[in-house]
Design a protein around this motif. Sequence first.
Motif, PDB file in Angstrom:
ATOM      1  N   THR A  27     -15.023 -17.187   9.548  1.00  0.00           N
ATOM      2  CA  THR A  27     -16.191 -16.718   8.798  1.00  0.00           C
ATOM      3  C   THR A  27     -15.790 -16.081   7.468  1.00  0.00           C
ATOM      4  O   THR A  27     -16.530 -15.270   6.918  1.00  0.00           O
ATOM      5  CB  THR A  27     -16.997 -15.710   9.633  1.00  0.00           C
ATOM      6  N   ALA A  28     -14.635 -16.425   6.943  1.00  0.00           N
ATOM      7  CA  ALA A  28     -14.178 -16.011   5.609  1.00  0.00           C
ATOM      8  C   ALA A  28     -13.963 -14.502   5.489  1.00  0.00           C
ATOM      9  O   ALA A  28     -14.054 -13.953   4.397  1.00  0.00           O
ATOM     10  CB  ALA A  28     -15.149 -16.495   4.524  1.00  0.00           C
ATOM     11  N   LYS A  29     -13.662 -13.842   6.595  1.00  0.00           N
ATOM     12  CA  LYS A  29     -13.426 -12.395   6.527  1.00  0.00           C
ATOM     13  C   LYS A  29     -12.204 -12.088   5.667  1.00  0.00           C
ATOM     14  O   LYS A  29     -12.279 -11.316   4.710  1.00  0.00           O
ATOM     15  CB  LYS A  29     -13.236 -11.833   7.940  1.00  0.00           C
ATOM     16  N   SER A  30     -11.076 -12.692   6.001  1.00  0.00           N
ATOM     17  CA  SER A  30      -9.836 -12.432   5.265  1.00  0.00           C
ATOM     18  C   SER A  30      -9.931 -12.940   3.827  1.00  0.00           C
ATOM     19  O   SER A  30      -9.437 -12.289   2.897  1.00  0.00           O
ATOM     20  CB  SER A  30      -8.654 -13.087   5.985  1.00  0.00           C
ATOM     21  N   THR A  31     -10.539 -14.087   3.626  1.00  0.00           N
ATOM     22  CA  THR A  31     -10.667 -14.646   2.280  1.00  0.00           C
ATOM     23  C   THR A  31     -11.439 -13.695   1.364  1.00  0.00           C
ATOM     24  O   THR A  31     -11.043 -13.457   0.217  1.00  0.00           O
ATOM     25  CB  THR A  31     -11.390 -16.007   2.341  1.00  0.00           C
ATOM     26  N   LEU A  52      -3.526  -5.007  -3.202  1.00  0.00           N
ATOM     27  CA  LEU A  52      -4.020  -5.235  -1.855  1.00  0.00           C
ATOM     28  C   LEU A  52      -2.808  -5.232  -0.935  1.00  0.00           C
ATOM     29  O   LEU A  52      -1.982  -6.144  -0.965  1.00  0.00           O
ATOM     30  CB  LEU A  52      -4.762  -6.567  -1.746  1.00  0.00           C
ATOM     31  N   VAL A  53      -2.658  -4.181  -0.148  1.00  0.00           N
ATOM     32  CA  VAL A  53      -1.517  -4.030   0.751  1.00  0.00           C
ATOM     33  C   VAL A  53      -1.964  -4.417   2.153  1.00  0.00           C
ATOM     34  O   VAL A  53      -2.923  -3.848   2.691  1.00  0.00           O
ATOM     35  CB  VAL A  53      -0.995  -2.579   0.734  1.00  0.00           C
ATOM     36  N   GLU A  54      -1.286  -5.370   2.749  1.00  0.00           N
ATOM     37  CA  GLU A  54      -1.637  -5.836   4.086  1.00  0.00           C
ATOM     38  C   GLU A  54      -0.725  -5.176   5.118  1.00  0.00           C
ATOM     39  O   GLU A  54       0.492  -5.156   4.971  1.00  0.00           O
ATOM     40  CB  GLU A  54      -1.531  -7.353   4.176  1.00  0.00           C
ATOM     41  N   LEU A  55      -1.332  -4.638   6.160  1.00  0.00           N
ATOM     42  CA  LEU A  55      -0.593  -3.982   7.238  1.00  0.00           C
ATOM     43  C   LEU A  55      -0.486  -4.939   8.417  1.00  0.00           C
ATOM     44  O   LEU A  55      -1.500  -5.278   9.031  1.00  0.00           O
ATOM     45  CB  LEU A  55      -1.310  -2.699   7.670  1.00  0.00           C
ATOM     46  N   PRO A  56       0.725  -5.375   8.770  1.00  0.00           N
ATOM     47  CA  PRO A  56       0.862  -6.280   9.921  1.00  0.00           C
ATOM     48  C   PRO A  56       0.509  -5.561  11.220  1.00  0.00           C
ATOM     49  O   PRO A  56       0.718  -4.349  11.358  1.00  0.00           O
ATOM     50  CB  PRO A  56       2.354  -6.671   9.882  1.00  0.00           C
ATOM     51  N   VAL A  85      -6.111  -4.383   7.053  1.00  0.00           N
ATOM     52  CA  VAL A  85      -5.557  -4.621   8.389  1.00  0.00           C
ATOM     53  C   VAL A  85      -6.348  -5.742   9.041  1.00  0.00           C
ATOM     54  O   VAL A  85      -7.502  -5.545   9.438  1.00  0.00           O
ATOM     55  CB  VAL A  85      -5.614  -3.354   9.259  1.00  0.00           C
ATOM     56  N   ASP A  86      -5.745  -6.908   9.123  1.00  0.00           N
ATOM     57  CA  ASP A  86      -6.377  -8.021   9.831  1.00  0.00           C
ATOM     58  C   ASP A  86      -6.130  -7.838  11.328  1.00  0.00           C
ATOM     59  O   ASP A  86      -5.059  -7.388  11.734  1.00  0.00           O
ATOM     60  CB  ASP A  86      -5.787  -9.352   9.352  1.00  0.00           C
ATOM     61  N   GLU A  87      -7.130  -8.189  12.134  1.00  0.00           N
ATOM     62  CA  GLU A  87      -7.073  -7.983  13.583  1.00  0.00           C
ATOM     63  C   GLU A  87      -6.792  -6.516  13.905  1.00  0.00           C
ATOM     64  O   GLU A  87      -5.912  -6.173  14.691  1.00  0.00           O
ATOM     65  CB  GLU A  87      -6.005  -8.882  14.219  1.00  0.00           C
ATOM     66  N   VAL A  88      -7.556  -5.631  13.281  1.00  0.00           N
ATOM     67  CA  VAL A  88      -7.331  -4.192  13.460  1.00  0.00           C
ATOM     68  C   VAL A  88      -7.536  -3.770  14.909  1.00  0.00           C
ATOM     69  O   VAL A  88      -6.969  -2.767  15.358  1.00  0.00           O
ATOM     70  CB  VAL A  88      -8.258  -3.398  12.517  1.00  0.00           C
ATOM     71  N   ASN A  89      -8.301  -4.519  15.673  1.00  0.00           N
ATOM     72  CA  ASN A  89      -8.505  -4.183  17.085  1.00  0.00           C
ATOM     73  C   ASN A  89      -7.256  -4.379  17.918  1.00  0.00           C
ATOM     74  O   ASN A  89      -7.162  -3.869  19.040  1.00  0.00           O
ATOM     75  CB  ASN A  89      -9.651  -5.008  17.670  1.00  0.00           C
ATOM     76  N   LEU A  90      -6.267  -5.113  17.382  1.00  0.00           N
ATOM     77  CA  LEU A  90      -5.013  -5.310  18.098  1.00  0.00           C
ATOM     78  C   LEU A  90      -3.942  -4.309  17.660  1.00  0.00           C
ATOM     79  O   LEU A  90      -2.855  -4.294  18.225  1.00  0.00           O
ATOM     80  CB  LEU A  90      -4.492  -6.746  17.881  1.00  0.00           C
ATOM     81  N   PHE A  92      -6.999   5.411  -0.608  1.00  0.00           N
ATOM     82  CA  PHE A  92      -7.139   3.956  -0.636  1.00  0.00           C
ATOM     83  C   PHE A  92      -8.421   3.568   0.075  1.00  0.00           C
ATOM     84  O   PHE A  92      -9.029   4.358   0.796  1.00  0.00           O
ATOM     85  CB  PHE A  92      -5.935   3.285   0.045  1.00  0.00           C
ATOM     86  N   VAL A  93      -8.821   2.344  -0.151  1.00  0.00           N
ATOM     87  CA  VAL A  93      -9.970   1.769   0.557  1.00  0.00           C
ATOM     88  C   VAL A  93      -9.428   1.047   1.784  1.00  0.00           C
ATOM     89  O   VAL A  93      -8.675   0.086   1.658  1.00  0.00           O
ATOM     90  CB  VAL A  93     -10.750   0.796  -0.344  1.00  0.00           C
ATOM     91  N   LEU A  94      -9.785   1.542   2.956  1.00  0.00           N
ATOM     92  CA  LEU A  94      -9.316   0.938   4.204  1.00  0.00           C
ATOM     93  C   LEU A  94     -10.312  -0.116   4.667  1.00  0.00           C
ATOM     94  O   LEU A  94     -11.492   0.171   4.860  1.00  0.00           O
ATOM     95  CB  LEU A  94      -9.149   2.010   5.281  1.00  0.00           C
ATOM     96  N   ILE A  95      -9.813  -1.333   4.838  1.00  0.00           N
ATOM     97  CA  ILE A  95     -10.659  -2.442   5.297  1.00  0.00           C
ATOM     98  C   ILE A  95      -9.991  -3.079   6.503  1.00  0.00           C
ATOM     99  O   ILE A  95      -8.813  -3.452   6.450  1.00  0.00           O
ATOM    100  CB  ILE A  95     -10.866  -3.483   4.189  1.00  0.00           C
ATOM    101  N   GLY A  96     -10.727  -3.179   7.573  1.00  0.00           N
ATOM    102  CA  GLY A  96     -10.244  -3.849   8.774  1.00  0.00           C
ATOM    103  C   GLY A  96     -11.140  -5.005   9.139  1.00  0.00           C
ATOM    104  O   GLY A  96     -12.364  -4.938   8.971  1.00  0.00           O
ATOM    105  N   THR A  97     -10.546  -6.075   9.623  1.00  0.00           N
ATOM    106  CA  THR A  97     -11.320  -7.213  10.118  1.00  0.00           C
ATOM    107  C   THR A  97     -10.915  -7.480  11.559  1.00  0.00           C
ATOM    108  O   THR A  97      -9.779  -7.209  11.960  1.00  0.00           O
ATOM    109  CB  THR A  97     -11.104  -8.478   9.274  1.00  0.00           C
TER     110      THR A  97
END
Length: 685
Positions: free
Chosen positions: A45-49, A98-102, A142-147, A180-185
Amino acid sequence: MPQHYPFSAVLGCETDALDDMGLALVLTTISPEIGGVLVRGEKGTAKSTTVRALAAVLPPIDVYAGDRFSVDPADPAATSPDGPFGTETETIVRPVRLVELPVGATEDRVLGSLHLERALSHGKVEYEPGLLARAHRGILYVDEVNLLHDHLVDLLLDAAAMGQVTVERDGVSVEHAARFVLIGTMNPEEGELRPQLLDRFGLTVEVAAPREPALRAEVVRRRVAYDADPVAFTARYRDTDRALTERVETARERLAKVRLTESALMKIAEVCATFEVDGLRADIVTARTAVAHAAWEGRDEVTRADIRRAALLALPHRRRRNPFDAPGLDEDLLDQILGDDELPPEPPEGPAPDEPPTSPEDNTQDQAQGDGQRDEAADGDSDQAPATDDTPPESDGEPPVTPPAVTESGSTVRATAPYRPRLLKVQGLGEGAAGRRSRALASTGRRVGARRPDGPTGSLHLAETLLAAAGKQSSRGRTTGRVELRNEDLRVAVREGREANLVLFCVDASGSMAARKRMTQVKTAILSLLLDAYRRRDKVGLVTFRGAEATVALPPTHSVDIAAARLDEVPAGGRTPLAEGLLEAARVLTRERMRDPRLRPLLVLVTDGRATGGKDAVARSQQAAEYVAGLGVTTVVIDGESGPLRLGLALRLAELLRAEHLPVAEVSAEALAGTVRSRTQKGAA
């Protein structure tokens, strides 16, 4: 330089027609104090994009050249561990990062740590900044922040709320800004965040793929055009992206001038109180979001429309009371609270020029008159006071969360309210993802040893480092004086914590378990264990067997709410294909072990031990049990047999499986404690 997909090319992110996701992202960049955005939605659904495209439309920032902490040169109070910086220091303009947190990041990677190699080679205690320092004045995604493990989520949210990070570890003492602006998907099918963590995100939006064929075709058309020529496609949307950048910058400048009137503030409080959200964070976030929305729309005062959009973004996820509740907000009730009229203007300070000030006697008289009118209304002929426009009828609100009733539809029985179960653990010491169930080597916990480091940073184990170097001093030409340390001497701490596991439920749904009381008891026990698995960050799966076959009702997933829903749908009746159930569970465990060898399973077999399905059912079930035992999986047999006459078949099955035997009545932690107390008292007597 790689071309990112343009923000305004995402369907629903056009400047003049932002959807909920686009609006939430824009508002939190206008006012980072809102607290970030959590985007929930199905895959594709284009969340990360959309999130990755956001950084490109934000106004660039000024920083000092060589400053790893990106402090603002225009802020005289800003300090950097790389400073101090003077007026002569060169400044540069760069885009927002845009800093991505694994998901698998360690605490050292997030906070920063002692740079081990430089400490040995140069003899200096030097701090290596983490991802939070790099994200300052930018976006942390943070992609997949629930994990992500709970303690890292807490750390991120605390840093986002406080705007700074303090590191005290390994001889390092550093404090730096981290705004920072914290964004989780996240995909809800892979598991939910705890309600306590949901509340810490300022805004939450639900996204889904469009159902209209024309919109879906337009999405595909744009993506194909971008893949064919990214440069030309990006250039096509450059003007709209630039217009969005200018509008964000204008809204930031207007933000401090927007007035939040007393009537608007009271309306926000009324909305939050009516929807019964816990705490006051919802009121604060809704107010900040309404102010940011007014600035985005070019208004100098918060209106009813601003409050409505803010409430729809800030409140739905705060209404969850337990993990099995779906987030949501009754928009009809919201409109009823807000009313049709615009908010009244701010009253002038002091009494009006043509109106005399009110005396205490007048206040007393007015109050007495009002009390008399209320008494008359209470003594009227009607048993119920007439509804007013400000009082919504009870039927419009959502009912309070109550445990599911024990109802039966055909042969399907539902569970009653869950209880606190006893802790079931996997034997041995694992190395799986951080969780709260079984013992494992982890990045946090008590120190149990040391090892060679995997990278340039880590938690130094000084004693083991010195011991590793002590035996090599003579070969290095040192017999007295200081110890010579080299990189190969480095040792970092090995810690023992807790890991998450795969909890696979294999449930007997045959006729021998179909008695209403027994199946209700079994399903309640499983529901309680599911809730426990949710709290311990486990992965769960569900296999059922009845009639002539076994079925994977739910492949292993982090979504325990889906597992709970599937559990309610499980019917009972027919013969007992115990062997088929055990073999199907073995196939699921084998597949999951191949996918992730570190994820250790816990097999929870719920049965009364009877085997009546097919020819030679008993012999085949014994062979299947021996096969499962050979897998070396920690297994617990929950005995569903009850009543005065018991065959003890589940106990014999547990012996074949080399498993723990647990009567269903003892799944509850309180029931188990009561049994232990009773036996202790009898022994003392």
